[in-house]
Scaffold this motif. Structure first.
Motif, PDB file in Angstrom:
ATOM      1  N   THR A 203      44.566  24.009  94.118  1.00  0.00           N
ATOM      2  CA  THR A 203      44.139  23.239  94.886  1.00  0.00           C
ATOM      3  C   THR A 203      44.073  23.222  96.893  1.00  0.00           C
ATOM      4  N   GLU A 204      43.191  23.201  98.128  1.00  0.00           N
ATOM      5  CA  GLU A 204      43.111  23.043  98.942  1.00  0.00           C
ATOM      6  C   GLU A 204      44.417  22.298  99.863  1.00  0.00           C
ATOM      7  N   GLY A 205      45.772  23.277 100.569  1.00  0.00           N
ATOM      8  CA  GLY A 205      46.893  22.357 101.058  1.00  0.00           C
ATOM      9  C   GLY A 205      47.434  22.480 100.032  1.00  0.00           C
ATOM     10  N   ALA A 206      47.604  23.131  98.465  1.00  0.00           N
ATOM     11  CA  ALA A 206      48.986  23.443  97.719  1.00  0.00           C
ATOM     12  C   ALA A 206      49.211  24.685  98.106  1.00  0.00           C
ATOM     13  N   PRO A 207      50.780  24.024  97.215  1.00  0.00           N
ATOM     14  CA  PRO A 207      52.002  25.500  97.713  1.00  0.00           C
ATOM     15  C   PRO A 207      50.870  26.718  96.968  1.00  0.00           C
ATOM     16  N   ARG A 208      50.817  27.646  97.162  1.00  0.00           N
ATOM     17  CA  ARG A 208      50.324  28.918  97.141  1.00  0.00           C
ATOM     18  C   ARG A 208      50.654  29.127  95.605  1.00  0.00           C
TER      19      ARG A 208
ATOM     20  N   SER B 105      47.596  33.829  72.321  1.00  0.00           N
ATOM     21  CA  SER B 105      48.446  32.555  71.602  1.00  0.00           C
ATOM     22  C   SER B 105      48.097  33.047  69.738  1.00  0.00           C
ATOM     23  N   ARG B 106      49.357  33.352  69.465  1.00  0.00           N
ATOM     24  CA  ARG B 106      49.366  33.934  67.507  1.00  0.00           C
ATOM     25  C   ARG B 106      48.271  33.063  67.274  1.00  0.00           C
ATOM     26  N   HIS B 107      48.763  31.540  67.397  1.00  0.00           N
ATOM     27  CA  HIS B 107      48.464  29.967  67.040  1.00  0.00           C
ATOM     28  C   HIS B 107      47.610  29.765  66.885  1.00  0.00           C
ATOM     29  N   LYS B 108      46.466  29.572  67.603  1.00  0.00           N
ATOM     30  CA  LYS B 108      45.192  29.134  68.477  1.00  0.00           C
ATOM     31  C   LYS B 108      44.596  30.754  69.075  1.00  0.00           C
ATOM     32  N   PRO B 109      44.149  31.181  68.889  1.00  0.00           N
ATOM     33  CA  PRO B 109      43.639  32.688  68.963  1.00  0.00           C
ATOM     34  C   PRO B 109      42.168  31.878  70.011  1.00  0.00           C
ATOM     35  N   GLY B 110      42.362  32.720  71.310  1.00  0.00           N
ATOM     36  CA  GLY B 110      41.654  31.874  72.354  1.00  0.00           C
ATOM     37  C   GLY B 110      42.071  31.663  73.567  1.00  0.00           C
ATOM     38  N   ILE B 111      43.222  30.945  73.201  1.00  0.00           N
ATOM     39  CA  ILE B 111      44.474  30.580  74.845  1.00  0.00           C
ATOM     40  C   ILE B 111      45.147  31.815  74.563  1.00  0.00           C
ATOM     41  N   ILE B 112      45.351  30.906  76.413  1.00  0.00           N
ATOM     42  CA  ILE B 112      45.950  32.673  76.914  1.00  0.00           C
ATOM     43  C   ILE B 112      47.324  31.930  77.391  1.00  0.00           C
ATOM     44  N   TYR B 113      48.218  32.204  77.542  1.00  0.00           N
ATOM     45  CA  TYR B 113      49.367  32.253  78.344  1.00  0.00           C
ATOM     46  C   TYR B 113      49.788  33.525  79.735  1.00  0.00           C
ATOM     47  N   LEU B 114      49.816  32.606  80.781  1.00  0.00           N
ATOM     48  CA  LEU B 114      49.764  33.408  81.602  1.00  0.00           C
ATOM     49  C   LEU B 114      51.128  33.173  82.215  1.00  0.00           C
ATOM     50  N   GLY B 115      52.050  34.568  83.035  1.00  0.00           N
ATOM     51  CA  GLY B 115      53.171  33.809  83.816  1.00  0.00           C
ATOM     52  C   GLY B 115      53.595  33.927  85.733  1.00  0.00           C
ATOM     53  N   GLY B 116      53.469  33.311  86.345  1.00  0.00           N
ATOM     54  CA  GLY B 116      53.698  33.412  87.401  1.00  0.00           C
ATOM     55  C   GLY B 116      54.527  32.636  87.990  1.00  0.00           C
ATOM     56  N   ASN B 117      54.664  31.627  89.564  1.00  0.00           N
ATOM     57  CA  ASN B 117      56.407  31.269  89.113  1.00  0.00           C
ATOM     58  C   ASN B 117      56.353  30.054  88.165  1.00  0.00           C
ATOM     59  N   CYS B 118      55.391  29.516  87.826  1.00  0.00           N
ATOM     60  CA  CYS B 118      54.659  28.861  86.482  1.00  0.00           C
ATOM     61  C   CYS B 118      54.474  29.018  85.587  1.00  0.00           C
ATOM     62  N   VAL B 119      54.447  28.708  84.733  1.00  0.00           N
ATOM     63  CA  VAL B 119      53.413  28.934  83.210  1.00  0.00           C
ATOM     64  C   VAL B 119      52.333  28.266  82.561  1.00  0.00           C
ATOM     65  N   PHE B 120      51.021  29.174  82.657  1.00  0.00           N
ATOM     66  CA  PHE B 120      49.703  28.256  83.051  1.00  0.00           C
ATOM     67  C   PHE B 120      49.089  29.107  82.007  1.00  0.00           C
ATOM     68  N   LYS B 121      47.720  27.861  81.207  1.00  0.00           N
ATOM     69  CA  LYS B 121      47.503  28.194  79.512  1.00  0.00           C
ATOM     70  C   LYS B 121      46.161  28.027  79.964  1.00  0.00           C
TER      71      LYS B 121
ATOM     72  N   ASP C  89      58.355  25.074  88.627  1.00  0.00           N
ATOM     73  CA  ASP C  89      58.485  26.140  89.109  1.00  0.00           C
ATOM     74  C   ASP C  89      59.413  27.106  88.181  1.00  0.00           C
ATOM     75  N   LEU C  90      59.274  28.084  87.227  1.00  0.00           N
ATOM     76  CA  LEU C  90      60.754  28.315  86.558  1.00  0.00           C
ATOM     77  C   LEU C  90      61.652  29.244  87.311  1.00  0.00           C
ATOM     78  N   THR C  91      61.340  29.262  88.505  1.00  0.00           N
ATOM     79  CA  THR C  91      62.201  30.854  89.447  1.00  0.00           C
ATOM     80  C   THR C  91      62.727  29.503  90.099  1.00  0.00           C
ATOM     81  N   HIS C  92      64.087  30.115  90.881  1.00  0.00           N
ATOM     82  CA  HIS C  92      64.853  29.882  92.050  1.00  0.00           C
ATOM     83  C   HIS C  92      64.049  29.851  93.286  1.00  0.00           C
ATOM     84  N   ASN C  93      62.710  29.866  93.466  1.00  0.00           N
ATOM     85  CA  ASN C  93      62.194  29.458  94.785  1.00  0.00           C
ATOM     86  C   ASN C  93      62.878  29.677  96.151  1.00  0.00           C
TER      87      ASN C  93
END
Length: 646
Positions: free
Chosen positions: A264-269, A281-297, A311-315
């Motif tokens: 959202t506007e003003g939030a960290p990129r 996902s193999r268990h729920k086809p149609g659900i996609i996981y995407l990696g950035g600095n965090c994990v998206f569903k 954020d799963l990194t040292h940032n």
């Protein structure tokens, strides 16, 4: 030798004139006065410089120095020191020693020019001047044959840089990732190419034309990476370009929706890697996981997303704020894996050396970094492979070649990451790893893609052997088709290759290895006729990828050379002989192919049935004879609908 060159120099490209070796051209990066934008073609203090005394003194000819980090290549025509080529997004040419450059030699050429070879001795013979031109100076000589290497491949000109021919007849694609579907009779392969979009194409075609470039369809993107097949719609794909630019594309109607998660506007990129991990996902086809600095569903065909991790990194701000094209992005999740055995069990690894696990679909994440042994701890996590056999088991591949350490690093856990054991075995000491894959049927069978080819281990990583006829090229991805057991690899420089039916590797045990010879089980096959096409009449200038061999494929193991020949006798279930195959008794694995037709020794050449017709569907037996050793296997043959057999 710096007289006339700017201060604060960076990358420098040089070219020496073949016609006058005292003339040296240089394209010089300089930080003096500051830098421009990535797309700025001109430098504030650097540019194109010319020396006419072997480098003692230099004259700035032009400010042109496009993106020196990526280019910095300059050439001089061997026959004409005034003809200068500058390689950048396009190919620039100067006919006045580098003072002025023009852009008219890049028509129909892929951007990003990195290599140029000019063939000496290709200056055309001078033509007698026309009467009206007798007082004009003769045209300067220009070598006509040029080879240009770009991000789109190799181009050739026989007209001094005009009328380029794209030499797309060599398998030189640079694939980052691939995915396989279950289309029949041939599964499809989708994947992303370096700076050449995402693509989908067949692993085979029902034509003797074989697999041509035109059989593949572009799925949009800039650089291409992960591509996923929609589980319910044959024509819908989820693909991505650099920096997490994911999109959905439908080939029926042409709709393309760009759907990268945005804050959202003003939030960290959000931060995304050049090559962001994305999985279905193999268990729920149609659900996609995407990696950035965090994990998206991602859900609802990628239209909606939720953030399921912190954020799963040292940032580290000293490393995460680099500017550039996006290839410099750092501090991101680079590897994601979902357990095939347990829903909600996800693994995530980052480029800055952190490793995480969640057992409840992102509800809680546990860091495993400190559990990793040296030298893997803290290194770039390039791939995580969750076991197909045990939810507690996973493999983690890391590499550190960017810091000068080329050692392969591969670890295995059987307790959800609490403890780790190295399984690098006897992989070559300088073969940095990019991918590890566990066979979906035999957990002891592992595959590893390295910077120097493809390797397999039959004992869960204690010992490794090079497999296939893969050249020493970087293997970036490995996939195994569940139905056919075909092994597909994506390489960075030799495109895609498929090893048909890896079942013999699954069955290869120490007991079989100790036998003098062995015939492995064969998969069921479906016979069909290939369309003739126009392959015998349209020349040799068309690239054709190989089709899978027609008919039944047999794999034989021979322990050592004895002088005996490999013989396979094929009979119907009734015992009627239908074919006999032979091959040299070469140690190792040997493959023989039967095209589902009688061989000449069991058929009549004149007066018999048409030798091109297929044999009937049904059960068949194949018996190996190697010296005194005999092994029999059964297999089944189907025929495509409507075929009348012999």
């Amino acid at each position: 030798m710096s007289g006339g060159l700017p201060a604060q120099t960076g990358r420098i490209g040089l070219a020496v004139s073949a016609s006058n070796p005292k003339i040296v051209m240089a394209v010089v990066q300089s930080f003096e006065g500051g830098s421009g934008t990535l797309s700025d073609l001109r430098s504030k203090s650097g540019g194109v410089f010319r020396s006419e005394d072997s480098g003692e003194h230099w004259t700035r000819m032009s400010a042109m120095d496009p993106r020196p980090f990526y280019f910095s290549q300059i050439r001089v025509d061997p026959a004409n020191d005034q003809r200068v080529y500058l390689l950048q997004f396009a190919l620039l040419v100067s006919d006045d020693g580098g003072k002025n450059f023009r852009e008219d030699l890049s028509e129909k050429v892929h951007p990003d020019c990195h290599a140029l070879a000019i063939q000496p001795g290709t200056v055309p013979a001078p033509k007698p001047p026309k009467p009206e031109d007798k007082n004009k100076p003769p045209k300067p000589p220009v070598c006509q044959r040029l080879l240009l290497g770009t991000d789109g491949g190799l181009y050739q000109s026989f007209a001094g840089g005009k009328n380029w021919d794209h030499l797309n007849k060599i398998p030189a694609g640079e694939f980052y990732r691939i995915t396989l579907d279950d289309s029949k009779p041939y599964f499809r392969i989708a994947g992303g190419l370096q700076d050449n979009e995402n693509w989908v194409g067949p692993s085979g075609v029902q034509s003797k034309e074989l697999i041509r470039n035109s059989d593949w369809t572009a799925l949009a993107g800039g650089d291409g990476f992960y591509v996923l097949f929609d589980p319910t719609d044959h024509d819908t794909f989820y693909a991505e370009s650099q920096q997490g630019e994911v999109h959905r594309i439908n080939l029926r109607n042409g709709e393309l929706r760009r759907l990268r998660p945005e804050p959202t506007e003003g939030a960290p990129r959000y931060r995304f890697h050049w090559n962001s991990p994305m999985l279905m996902s193999r268990h729920k086809p149609g659900i996609i996981y995407l990696g950035g600095n965090c994990v998206f569903k991602l859900t609802d065909r990628m239209e909606k997303y939720s953030v399921i991790s912190p954020d799963l990194t040292h940032n580290d701000p000293a490393k995460t704020n680099a500017t550039g094209s996006g290839a410099e992005n750092y501090g991101v999740v680079f590897s994601l894996a979902e357990s095939p055995k347990r829903a909600g069990l996800l693994w995530a690894g980052t480029d800055d050396g952190r490793l995480w696990i969640t057992e409840n679909d992102g509800g809680k994440w546990t860091e495993l970094t400190n559990n990793l042994p040296e030298p893997a701890r803290g290194q770039w996590v390039v791939r995580i492979e969750a076991s197909n056999a045990d939810p507690n088991t996973a493999y983690v591949a890391t590499n550190a070649y960017r810091t000068g350490d080329d050692r392969p690093m591969l670890l295995r856990t059987s307790d959800l990451g609490k403890t780790w054991q190295p399984v690098v075995g006897d992989l070559p000491a300088n073969a940095s790893l990019e991918v590890v894959r566990e066979d979906p049927v035999n957990p002891k069978l592992l595959y590893a893609g390295t910077h120097f080819g493809l390797f397999a281990s039959f004992d869960q990583g204690s010992h490794w052997v090079r497999i296939g006829d893969v050249p020493p090229v970087r293997v970036d991805d490995i996939q195994i088709q569940p139905r056919t057991a075909d092994l597909a690899i994506a390489t960075h420089g030799r495109s895609i290759a498929v090893l048909d039916d890896s079942t013999p590797f699954r069955e290869f045990t120490p007991e079989i290895a100790a036998k003098p010879a062995h015939l492995f089980s064969g998969r069921s096959v479906t016979g069909a006729y290939l369309q003739p096409g126009f392959v015998d009449a349209n020349g040799k200038g068309v690239y054709r990828g190989k089709n899978p061999d027609e008919g039944a494929l047999f794999t034989v193991w021979v322990k050592e050379f004895t002088g005996d020949e490999i013989k396979i006798a094929i009979t119907k279930s009734t015992g009627q002989p239908v074919a006999n195959l032979k091959a040299p008794g070469t140690p190792g694995f040997t493959r023989l192919n039967w095209d589902l037709r009688p061989t000449k020794d069991v058929s009549i050449e004149y007066g018999g049935d048409d030798p091109k017709r297929l044999l009937p569907a049904g059960d068949y037996n194949a018996e190996l004879t190697f010296g005194p050793n005999k092994v029999k296997q059964s297999f089944h043959v189907d025929l495509a609908e409507g075929i009348t057999p012999r």
